[in-house]
Write a protein that holds these residues in place. Structure first.
Motif, PDB file in Angstrom:
ATOM      1  N   MET A   1       1.164  -1.167   0.172  1.00 53.60           N
ATOM      2  CA  MET A   1       0.129  -0.021  -0.242  1.00 53.60           C
ATOM      3  C   MET A   1       0.841   1.383  -0.061  1.00 53.60           C
ATOM      4  SD  MET A   1      -2.999  -0.814  -0.182  1.00 53.60           S
ATOM      5  CE  MET A   1      -4.268   0.845   0.647  1.00 53.60           C
ATOM      6  N   ALA A   2       1.740   1.815   0.917  1.00 48.85           N
ATOM      7  CA  ALA A   2       2.776   2.244   0.438  1.00 48.85           C
ATOM      8  C   ALA A   2       3.263   2.645  -0.922  1.00 48.85           C
ATOM      9  CB  ALA A   2       4.184   2.031   1.480  1.00 48.85           C
ATOM     10  N   ALA A   3       3.883   1.991  -1.456  1.00 51.86           N
ATOM     11  CA  ALA A   3       4.433   1.997  -3.203  1.00 51.86           C
ATOM     12  C   ALA A   3       3.516   2.195  -4.065  1.00 51.86           C
ATOM     13  CB  ALA A   3       5.258   0.589  -2.886  1.00 51.86           C
ATOM     14  N   ALA A   4       1.685   1.818  -3.742  1.00 52.65           N
ATOM     15  CA  ALA A   4       1.168   2.046  -4.192  1.00 52.65           C
ATOM     16  C   ALA A   4       0.196   3.718  -4.655  1.00 52.65           C
ATOM     17  CB  ALA A   4      -0.662   1.413  -4.405  1.00 52.65           C
ATOM     18  N   LEU A   5       0.600   3.939  -2.768  1.00 53.98           N
ATOM     19  CA  LEU A   5      -0.051   5.384  -2.096  1.00 53.98           C
ATOM     20  C   LEU A   5       0.862   6.600  -2.946  1.00 53.98           C
ATOM     21  CD1 LEU A   5      -1.564   4.869   1.514  1.00 53.98           C
ATOM     22  CD2 LEU A   5      -2.328   6.008  -0.924  1.00 53.98           C
ATOM     23  N   HIS A   6       2.059   6.216  -2.979  1.00 47.41           N
ATOM     24  CA  HIS A   6       3.264   6.969  -3.477  1.00 47.41           C
ATOM     25  C   HIS A   6       3.228   7.320  -4.798  1.00 47.41           C
ATOM     26  CE1 HIS A   6       7.180   8.883  -3.588  1.00 47.41           C
ATOM     27  NE2 HIS A   6       7.134   8.557  -4.724  1.00 47.41           N
ATOM     28  N   ILE A   7       2.782   5.851  -5.683  1.00 49.40           N
ATOM     29  CA  ILE A   7       2.303   6.315  -6.986  1.00 49.40           C
ATOM     30  C   ILE A   7       0.551   7.285  -7.383  1.00 49.40           C
ATOM     31  CG2 ILE A   7       1.359   5.026  -9.318  1.00 49.40           C
ATOM     32  CD1 ILE A   7       3.389   2.451  -7.803  1.00 49.40           C
ATOM     33  N   VAL A   8       0.067   7.066  -6.521  1.00 50.77           N
ATOM     34  CA  VAL A   8      -1.501   8.114  -6.500  1.00 50.77           C
ATOM     35  C   VAL A   8      -1.037   9.391  -6.085  1.00 50.77           C
ATOM     36  CG1 VAL A   8      -2.759   6.061  -7.350  1.00 50.77           C
ATOM     37  CG2 VAL A   8      -1.849   7.019  -5.571  1.00 50.77           C
ATOM     38  N   ALA A   9       0.342   9.321  -5.260  1.00 46.35           N
ATOM     39  CA  ALA A   9      -0.138  10.568  -4.356  1.00 46.35           C
ATOM     40  C   ALA A   9       1.555  10.826  -3.878  1.00 46.35           C
ATOM     41  CB  ALA A   9      -0.794  10.928  -3.385  1.00 46.35           C
ATOM     42  N   PRO A  10       2.300  11.281  -5.225  1.00 46.50           N
ATOM     43  CA  PRO A  10       3.768  10.949  -5.112  1.00 46.50           C
ATOM     44  C   PRO A  10       3.968  12.311  -4.267  1.00 46.50           C
ATOM     45  CG  PRO A  10       3.082  12.155  -6.899  1.00 46.50           C
ATOM     46  CD  PRO A  10       1.980  11.166  -6.857  1.00 46.50           C
ATOM     47  N   GLN A  11       3.135  13.834  -3.664  1.00 46.84           N
ATOM     48  CA  GLN A  11       3.834  14.383  -3.416  1.00 46.84           C
ATOM     49  C   GLN A  11       3.425  14.816  -1.260  1.00 46.84           C
ATOM     50  OE1 GLN A  11       5.817  16.895  -4.396  1.00 46.84           O
ATOM     51  NE2 GLN A  11       5.755  16.008  -6.628  1.00 46.84           N
ATOM     52  N   GLY A  12       2.459  13.189  -1.254  1.00 46.42           N
ATOM     53  CA  GLY A  12       1.776  12.778   0.255  1.00 46.42           C
ATOM     54  C   GLY A  12       0.314  13.808   0.314  1.00 46.42           C
ATOM     55  N   ILE A  13       0.580  13.329   1.220  1.00 41.66           N
ATOM     56  CA  ILE A  13      -1.127  13.806   1.463  1.00 41.66           C
ATOM     57  C   ILE A  13      -1.593  14.585   2.596  1.00 41.66           C
ATOM     58  CG2 ILE A  13      -3.818  12.406   2.535  1.00 41.66           C
ATOM     59  CD1 ILE A  13      -1.681   9.919   2.145  1.00 41.66           C
ATOM     60  N   ASP A  14      -2.879  14.999   1.975  1.00 43.31           N
ATOM     61  CA  ASP A  14      -3.103  16.830   2.645  1.00 43.31           C
ATOM     62  C   ASP A  14      -3.957  16.098   3.582  1.00 43.31           C
ATOM     63  OD1 ASP A  14      -1.928  19.045   1.740  1.00 43.31           O
ATOM     64  OD2 ASP A  14      -2.722  18.009  -0.191  1.00 43.31           O
ATOM     65  N   ILE A  15      -5.193  15.095   2.650  1.00 44.84           N
ATOM     66  CA  ILE A  15      -6.494  14.933   3.712  1.00 44.84           C
ATOM     67  C   ILE A  15      -6.795  13.764   3.923  1.00 44.84           C
ATOM     68  CG2 ILE A  15      -8.741  15.283   4.174  1.00 44.84           C
ATOM     69  CD1 ILE A  15      -8.650  17.760   2.825  1.00 44.84           C
ATOM     70  N   TYR A  16      -7.237  13.191   4.188  1.00 45.09           N
ATOM     71  CA  TYR A  16      -7.426  11.040   4.814  1.00 45.09           C
ATOM     72  C   TYR A  16      -8.274  11.432   5.449  1.00 45.09           C
ATOM     73  CZ  TYR A  16      -7.241   6.688   6.169  1.00 45.09           C
ATOM     74  OH  TYR A  16      -7.634   5.265   6.063  1.00 45.09           O
ATOM     75  N   TRP A  17      -8.944  10.795   4.472  1.00 47.61           N
ATOM     76  CA  TRP A  17     -10.897  10.227   4.751  1.00 47.61           C
ATOM     77  C   TRP A  17     -10.242   8.434   5.445  1.00 47.61           C
ATOM     78  CZ3 TRP A  17     -14.602  13.421   5.779  1.00 47.61           C
ATOM     79  CH2 TRP A  17     -16.613  13.304   6.286  1.00 47.61           C
ATOM     80  N   ASP A  18     -11.005   8.591   7.145  1.00 43.98           N
ATOM     81  CA  ASP A  18     -10.530   7.449   7.537  1.00 43.98           C
ATOM     82  C   ASP A  18     -11.844   6.914   8.372  1.00 43.98           C
ATOM     83  OD1 ASP A  18      -9.459   5.274   8.562  1.00 43.98           O
ATOM     84  OD2 ASP A  18      -8.859   6.579  10.580  1.00 43.98           O
ATOM     85  N   ASN A  19     -12.331   5.637   7.667  1.00 47.20           N
ATOM     86  CA  ASN A  19     -13.443   4.904   7.710  1.00 47.20           C
ATOM     87  C   ASN A  19     -13.232   3.703   8.675  1.00 47.20           C
ATOM     88  OD1 ASN A  19     -15.834   6.508   6.712  1.00 47.20           O
ATOM     89  ND2 ASN A  19     -15.431   6.201   4.577  1.00 47.20           N
ATOM     90  N   VAL A  20     -11.284   3.535   8.354  1.00 44.86           N
ATOM     91  CA  VAL A  20     -10.671   2.335   8.674  1.00 44.86           C
ATOM     92  C   VAL A  20     -10.379   2.190   9.566  1.00 44.86           C
ATOM     93  CG1 VAL A  20     -11.656   1.484   5.831  1.00 44.86           C
ATOM     94  CG2 VAL A  20      -9.243   2.346   6.977  1.00 44.86           C
ATOM     95  N   GLY A  21      -9.680   3.034  10.388  1.00 46.52           N
ATOM     96  CA  GLY A  21      -8.348   3.166  10.565  1.00 46.52           C
ATOM     97  C   GLY A  21      -7.056   1.540  11.106  1.00 46.52           C
ATOM     98  N   GLY A  22      -6.942   0.925  11.999  1.00 45.55           N
ATOM     99  CA  GLY A  22      -5.757   0.555  12.063  1.00 45.55           C
ATOM    100  C   GLY A  22      -4.799   0.851  10.744  1.00 45.55           C
ATOM    101  N   GLU A  23      -4.370  -0.377  10.493  1.00 45.69           N
ATOM    102  CA  GLU A  23      -3.544  -0.792  10.335  1.00 45.69           C
ATOM    103  C   GLU A  23      -2.581   0.172   8.916  1.00 45.69           C
ATOM    104  OE1 GLU A  23      -2.081  -4.404   8.788  1.00 45.69           O
ATOM    105  OE2 GLU A  23       0.463  -3.488   8.574  1.00 45.69           O
ATOM    106  N   LEU A  24      -4.094   0.820   8.329  1.00 47.43           N
ATOM    107  CA  LEU A  24      -4.136   1.992   6.649  1.00 47.43           C
ATOM    108  C   LEU A  24      -3.830   3.340   7.209  1.00 47.43           C
ATOM    109  CD1 LEU A  24      -4.338   2.560   3.926  1.00 47.43           C
ATOM    110  CD2 LEU A  24      -6.759   2.524   3.937  1.00 47.43           C
ATOM    111  N   LEU A  25      -4.409   3.491   8.022  1.00 47.90           N
ATOM    112  CA  LEU A  25      -3.911   5.218   9.682  1.00 47.90           C
ATOM    113  C   LEU A  25      -2.686   4.411   9.638  1.00 47.90           C
ATOM    114  CD1 LEU A  25      -5.115   7.316  10.383  1.00 47.90           C
ATOM    115  CD2 LEU A  25      -6.066   5.953  12.859  1.00 47.90           C
TER     116      LEU A  25
END
Lengths: 338, 338
Positions: free
Chosen positions: A203-227
């Motif tokens: 998931m870290a690599a996948a996020l880097h591809i779609v948001a290479p500059q990083g994330i401003d807002i994370y809408w967290d519906n799931v908690g845990g490891e992804l958060l």
């Protein structure tokens, strides 16, 4: 007669099966049992929500008593009333409607519904708690045009609304869900990119591809490891809107995923913002929401997918399935036609 | 000659001893080695700060290179300058001052100091980074009169300022520290109650006694288990100001305390607000702080305890001791008189 869903055994250690519930048949509550300012309601639709997991788990602050009928947000038609504010035939919603064919509820916590312009189940859906949750959480995040938002459970009740509101605000939107079908729907609503977490190993690599500059807002519906992962991916002044933790509701205290990266919010000057929609009902956020969404729905400018399961006897399965990602859109149990 | 503190071995697995450092004697940097717009500074005082733990730990994003002189926030007197903005005799501060008798720093990152009204070390203390951190974090928490604030590491550099500002704002203040002496000082600054965490077995019970209605604001200097406990003690709309994690700096990745109660911020509609003072230097918060604190200091309206260790050769011990709670007040290494 009225069918009713009882909790007969608490969920423990992450297990939740049909064996925790019993669907029984009982008498319709007699009119003479109504106290002053109560309503007897014939239920038409019930809302099956992930946060109800806490109601059926052992030792939770919110645990229901055993052997009693489960209750939650629902809508229906008044059959009898001891309140001056409601009369038979009125459509109403209530946050503690019995999971049954009939429920006795207090007039004070009931809301009369507009059925001329909207179907009854819209009040559990596009005009209901999940839409307000989406509207409110996004408002608390104070989004700025061009920012990147990542939305988890993007195919769920709240996620689909978050995406449409984020699109209207000019955000760059990354959807995360459990299926390609849900992601495709999320993209049709405005998501710029998507990740299927069930088929993604890194998931870290996948996020880097779609948001290479990083994330401003994370809408967290799931908690845990992804958060926990996303806490390390924030741009400066990032914000996590902590709305739900569906990945964690199945875990009892000893098994819950424990976050190791919260300290990262120091170096990114980031925030975690938790909220319950019910804490904001008497604020301008709620009146703003009602005004905005009534207009959006009337103008056909918002899409809302319902995932309807038919029949009160299917309610336990419909609820249990939520935790496997089975629902696509807001899950509602249709009990009877108005 | 100049004494200098070198990092010769990284801290791993939570261990940090004098063996990680070497104090060596070397030539004073030669004037001809100065590039354009640099300063040769004779150091008078250095700041020993808990966040520097990350600089000396293996595999940290901020790890210093081995065999080189450690650097951090410091003040001193310009001996030679290749910048038009500074001349010999000027007092300056710089965030990357060598832990040595002499340092070469860039003019661009140096700030000229007022020595007429304030002693040099005030710029590492009451007018420096730690006071700004206290001012900024409290501003971000948006405190309201009458709210309850719990301040951890209350005897430390930041905590003592937080308490005085909180008093001025009319908050109910609970101090937590590692000794009765620090707590007594915290109470003299305005704390209404205090807890010595080293002699308290049941922190949850102790917090319940001093804040029976719950906590509005938690000033988090320590992270770990105490933060995790307080996440469950918030009133509605509680706020944790996540400023530091001294209890966690000693831990490497495998040992860090993992939080299990972050999900609690959903039901309390609470927030965790992380911040680095350096991300706010170009905001109104910084100019507001300078104006306010210059006045407070001039009017003698703020107390600030320094914990001064004498001599550059004592710097490694002075730093290591921070993680055992040895300091009482802001720890400064006094290297030489101006």
């Amino acid at each position: 007669m009225s069918k009713a869903v009882k909790l007969i055994e608490y969920s423990t250690g992450g297990n939740l099966t049909e064996g925790n519930f019993a669907v029984i048949t009982e008498e319709v509550p007699a009119l003479e049992t109504l106290k002053k300012d109560q309503l007897l309601v014939r239920i038409t639709d019930l809302s099956a929500d992930p946060h109800m997991r806490q109601y059926v788990s052992k030792g939770s602050y919110y645990s229901f008593p055993l052997e009693q009928t489960i209750s939650g947000i629902g809508v229906g038609i008044v059959e009898a009333s001891t309140s001056d504010d409601f009369k038979p035939g009125d459509a109403v919603s209530n946050p503690t409607m019995a999971w049954a064919n009939y429920s006795v509820v207090d007039a004070a916590t009931s809301v009369k519904l507009d059925t001329a312009n909207f179907p009854l189940n819209a009040h559990l859906g596009v005009l209901g708690m999940t839409s307000f949750t989406a509207y409110l959480g996004l408002a608390l995040a104070k989004p700025k045009q061009g920012e990147t938002i990542v939305v988890s459970a993007a195919g769920g009740a709240v996620g689909q609304i978050v995406i449409q509101l984020a699109k209207e605000l000019g955000l760059h939107i990354v959807a995360i869900s459990s299926s390609d079908e849900k992601n495709k729907y999320a993209e049709s609503l405005g998501a710029n990119a998507s990740i299927n977490y069930k088929t993604t190993n890194d998931m870290a690599a996948a996020l880097h591809i779609v948001a290479p500059q990083g994330i401003d807002i994370y809408w967290d519906n799931v908690g845990g490891e992804l958060l926990d992962l996303i806490l390390t991916k924030f741009k400066k002044f990032g914000r996590a809107i902590v709305c739900g933790a569906i990945s964690q509701y199945s875990a009892d205290g000893s098994e819950v995923y424990r976050l190791k990266n919260v300290q990262s919010i120091i170096t990114s000057s980031a925030s975690l913002i938790g909220f319950l929609f019910s804490d904001y009902m008497d604020t301008h956020y709620y009146t703003d929401f009602i005004a905005k969404f009534t207009t959006l729905v009337n103008e056909g400018k918002i899409k809302y997918k319902l995932d309807v399961v038919d029949g009160i006897e299917k309610a336990p399965t419909a609820f249990i399935d939520l935790f496997g990602g089975a629902n696509f859109g807001k899950r509602i149990i249709h009990v009877a036609d108005p």
